[in-house]
Design a protein around this motif. Structure first.
Motif, PDB file in Angstrom:
ATOM      1  N   SER A  77     -73.040  41.322   5.963  1.00 49.43           N
ATOM      2  CA  SER A  77     -72.832  42.385   6.917  1.00 49.43           C
ATOM      3  C   SER A  77     -74.191  42.908   7.365  1.00 49.43           C
ATOM      4  CB  SER A  77     -71.989  43.504   6.279  1.00 49.43           C
ATOM      5  OG  SER A  77     -71.574  44.454   7.242  1.00 49.43           O
ATOM      6  N   SER A  78     -74.207  44.066   8.027  1.00 52.28           N
ATOM      7  CA  SER A  78     -75.472  44.651   8.478  1.00 52.28           C
ATOM      8  C   SER A  78     -75.393  46.162   8.365  1.00 52.28           C
ATOM      9  CB  SER A  78     -75.796  44.243   9.922  1.00 52.28           C
ATOM     10  OG  SER A  78     -74.802  44.731  10.809  1.00 52.28           O
ATOM     11  N   LEU A  79     -76.574  46.783   8.280  1.00 50.20           N
ATOM     12  CA  LEU A  79     -76.678  48.225   8.129  1.00 50.20           C
ATOM     13  C   LEU A  79     -77.566  48.785   9.232  1.00 50.20           C
ATOM     14  CD1 LEU A  79     -76.140  50.750   6.343  1.00 50.20           C
ATOM     15  CD2 LEU A  79     -78.262  50.190   5.136  1.00 50.20           C
ATOM     16  N   PRO A  80     -77.035  49.685  10.062  1.00 52.39           N
ATOM     17  CA  PRO A  80     -77.873  50.282  11.110  1.00 52.39           C
ATOM     18  C   PRO A  80     -78.934  51.190  10.496  1.00 52.39           C
ATOM     19  CG  PRO A  80     -75.743  51.381  11.008  1.00 52.39           C
ATOM     20  CD  PRO A  80     -75.654  50.211  10.087  1.00 52.39           C
ATOM     21  N   PRO A 182     -87.107  51.479  12.578  1.00 49.52           N
ATOM     22  CA  PRO A 182     -85.656  51.651  12.826  1.00 49.52           C
ATOM     23  C   PRO A 182     -84.898  50.346  13.005  1.00 49.52           C
ATOM     24  CG  PRO A 182     -86.861  51.997  14.858  1.00 49.52           C
ATOM     25  CD  PRO A 182     -87.905  51.719  13.793  1.00 49.52           C
ATOM     26  N   ASP A 183     -85.235  49.340  12.229  1.00 47.16           N
ATOM     27  CA  ASP A 183     -84.564  48.052  12.358  1.00 47.16           C
ATOM     28  C   ASP A 183     -83.272  48.036  11.537  1.00 47.16           C
ATOM     29  OD1 ASP A 183     -86.805  46.883  13.826  1.00 47.16           O
ATOM     30  OD2 ASP A 183     -87.855  46.910  11.909  1.00 47.16           O
ATOM     31  N   ALA A 184     -82.293  47.321  12.020  1.00 46.67           N
ATOM     32  CA  ALA A 184     -81.089  47.098  11.227  1.00 46.67           C
ATOM     33  C   ALA A 184     -81.413  46.147  10.083  1.00 46.67           C
ATOM     34  CB  ALA A 184     -79.977  46.524  12.102  1.00 46.67           C
ATOM     35  N   TRP A 185     -80.719  46.328   8.975  1.00 53.39           N
ATOM     36  CA  TRP A 185     -80.916  45.468   7.810  1.00 53.39           C
ATOM     37  C   TRP A 185     -79.691  44.582   7.604  1.00 53.39           C
ATOM     38  CZ3 TRP A 185     -82.704  49.609   3.675  1.00 53.39           C
ATOM     39  CH2 TRP A 185     -83.969  50.095   4.030  1.00 53.39           C
ATOM     40  N   ASP A 186     -79.929  43.367   7.104  1.00 56.72           N
ATOM     41  CA  ASP A 186     -78.830  42.515   6.679  1.00 56.72           C
ATOM     42  C   ASP A 186     -78.342  42.973   5.310  1.00 56.72           C
ATOM     43  OD1 ASP A 186     -78.766  40.851   8.906  1.00 56.72           O
ATOM     44  OD2 ASP A 186     -80.309  39.530   8.098  1.00 56.72           O
TER      45      ASP A 186
END
Length: 439
Positions: A77-80, A182-186
């Protein structure tokens, strides 16, 4: 789907070709190292190798839209950068449940000292079951970190004991901190369940255990290449193991530790030959996670170009009753299985001492005789995750690793010709490809 205890195997023909091209000129060990170095420099590596076949899933802003997690399944998934996302899981009224979340910052991102990931678990009425955080530490070097949520059935824990729907929340710890991008993380998520025991058992943690740290294990180091994710962690037995690690990289290993056994680990960084100067606090971070990928302990090794070492804190023998301890560190040593060693070398090391790789030695001691564990009523999910088998011990002793290492083992049989090696390599590749299609 494999969760890391018995890693799935994949063979890369490119690596086989490299090994075949070098076998005629050098010995098997040198050929393996040459292939590893070629693999490292051929492409820009991903910071984390996700479990093969992990299901894609989207975290929801509202629990009303939360997607379900099935115990024993790995998800991606990903995390904003801001706010929390949620997932749901259906639990019975007797099993303990654990949900581990590995956060992987994007390459080139920056993080603050306290930034990291927070995982919390709540029931359908908002009652808190647990909360855990994992941060990147003083080196401020982005790398995969994991935190876990727990639903425990215990007389000492009156909340979260009913059957029903529970919610897992994941969020950044310090998204607006100084230096955090402010990058999204996997994300990689995995849920596990542990069945109840036949007998009530102890209701408090053992008060007496050997808390003295033994001398680090001595002996000639054997080369063992680390994996790049939990699912591909390289098995290690008791021994002295050497690997090469580059700044910004994270390597994964797993050690089978049975009921009644204690784990002691010392990590060393060899001296640099670059002639550079400088100092990086917590340059090498070594973290220990339990079989449910719950954080146990970690230790940092500062680096100034000279050889440095440090050891994980003394940990109790694995015991089902450890879960009743007042400290998380002891409480995490609650079940047998594969314990994960995760080593990360800070990016800043390259600024002073070059790109490496740097020699890293892990001195692993597993002391004490294995004992009978609790008698569970039913099976864990995934099956066998909270036990150590003879196969696990054999795998750890032989060092059967995932990915490229399997290809290297195909040709590390000295004395065979290149043509024979090619046939063997292609045969193994075919068998494994067929196995992959039926898993």
């Amino acid at each position: 789907m494999w969760l890391g205890r018995r890693p799935a195997v994949a063979v890369r023909l490119g690596v086989v070709a490299v090994v075949l091209g070098t076998t005629a000129a050098v010995g098997p060990g040198q050929a393996a190292l040459a292939a590893v170095e070629a693999s490292d420099t051929a492409t820009s590596p991903s910071p984390y190798a996700f479990a093969e076949g992990a299901r894609s899933i989207e975290g929801a802003r509202s629990t009303a839209d939360a997607a379900p997690l099935e115990p024993g399944t790995v998800y991606r998934s990903s995390l904003p950068s801001s706010g929390k996302v949620s997932y749901r899981i259906a639990l019975d009224a007797s099993s303990n449940a654990y949900v581990s979340v590995t956060a992987v910052p994007s390459p080139g991102s920056t993080v603050s000292v306290i930034d990291g990931v927070k995982v919390s678990l709540q029931d359908d009425n908002g009652a808190p079951c647990s909360a855990d955080t994992a941060s990147f530490g003083a080196a401020r070097s982005p790398h995969p970190v994991a935190a876990w949520g727990k639903r425990e059935i215990s007389p000492a824990k009156p909340l979260c004991r009913e059957a029903g729907t529970y919610y897992v929340f994941v969020e950044r710890v310090d998204p607006d901190g100084e230096g955090s991008s402010p990058d999204a993380w996997d994300l990689e998520l995995v849920a596990m369940t542990e069945p109840r025991t036949a007998n009530t058992g102890a209701t408090s943690a053992p008060e007496v255990w050997n808390s003295a740290s033994p001398q680090p294990l001595q002996g000639e180091a054997e080369r063992r290449r680390g994996g790049e994710g939990f699912a591909g962690a390289t098995p290690l037995a008791q021994g002295v193991w050497r690997d090469g690690i580059r700044p910004g990289r994270t390597l994964f290993y797993e050690v089978p530790v049975d009921w009644g056994q204690q784990l002691h680990v010392t990590a060393e960084l060899g001296s640099s030959d670059s002639g550079g100067t400088g100092y990086t606090s917590d340059a090498l971070d070594l973290a220990l996670y339990n079989p449910a990928r719950g954080h146990v302990a970690d230790v940092g090794v500062g680096y100034d170009g000279d050889q440095k070492s440090n050891s994980l804190p003394a940990l109790p023998p694995v015991d089902h009753a450890n879960r009743h301890a007042p400290t998380d560190q002891i409480g995490a040593m609650r079940f047998a299985g594969s314990y994960y060693l995760v080593a990360h070398l800070a990016e800043d090391v390259a600024d002073s001492f070059g790109d490496g790789p740097f020699a890293m030695t892990l001195r692993v001691r597993v002391s004490g005789a294995a004992k009978d564990g609790p008698r569970y009523v039913g099976e864990s999910e995934p099956k066998g995750v909270f036990e150590v088998t003879d196969q696990d011990r054999q795998t750890a002793a032989e060092g059967v690793a995932a990915g490229d290492d399997t290809a290297l083992r195909v040709v590390a049989v000295g004395g065979i010709g290149t043509g024979s090696a090619l046939l063997v390599g292609l045969g193994v590749w075919t068998v494994l490809a067929r196995r992959k299609n039926v898993v």
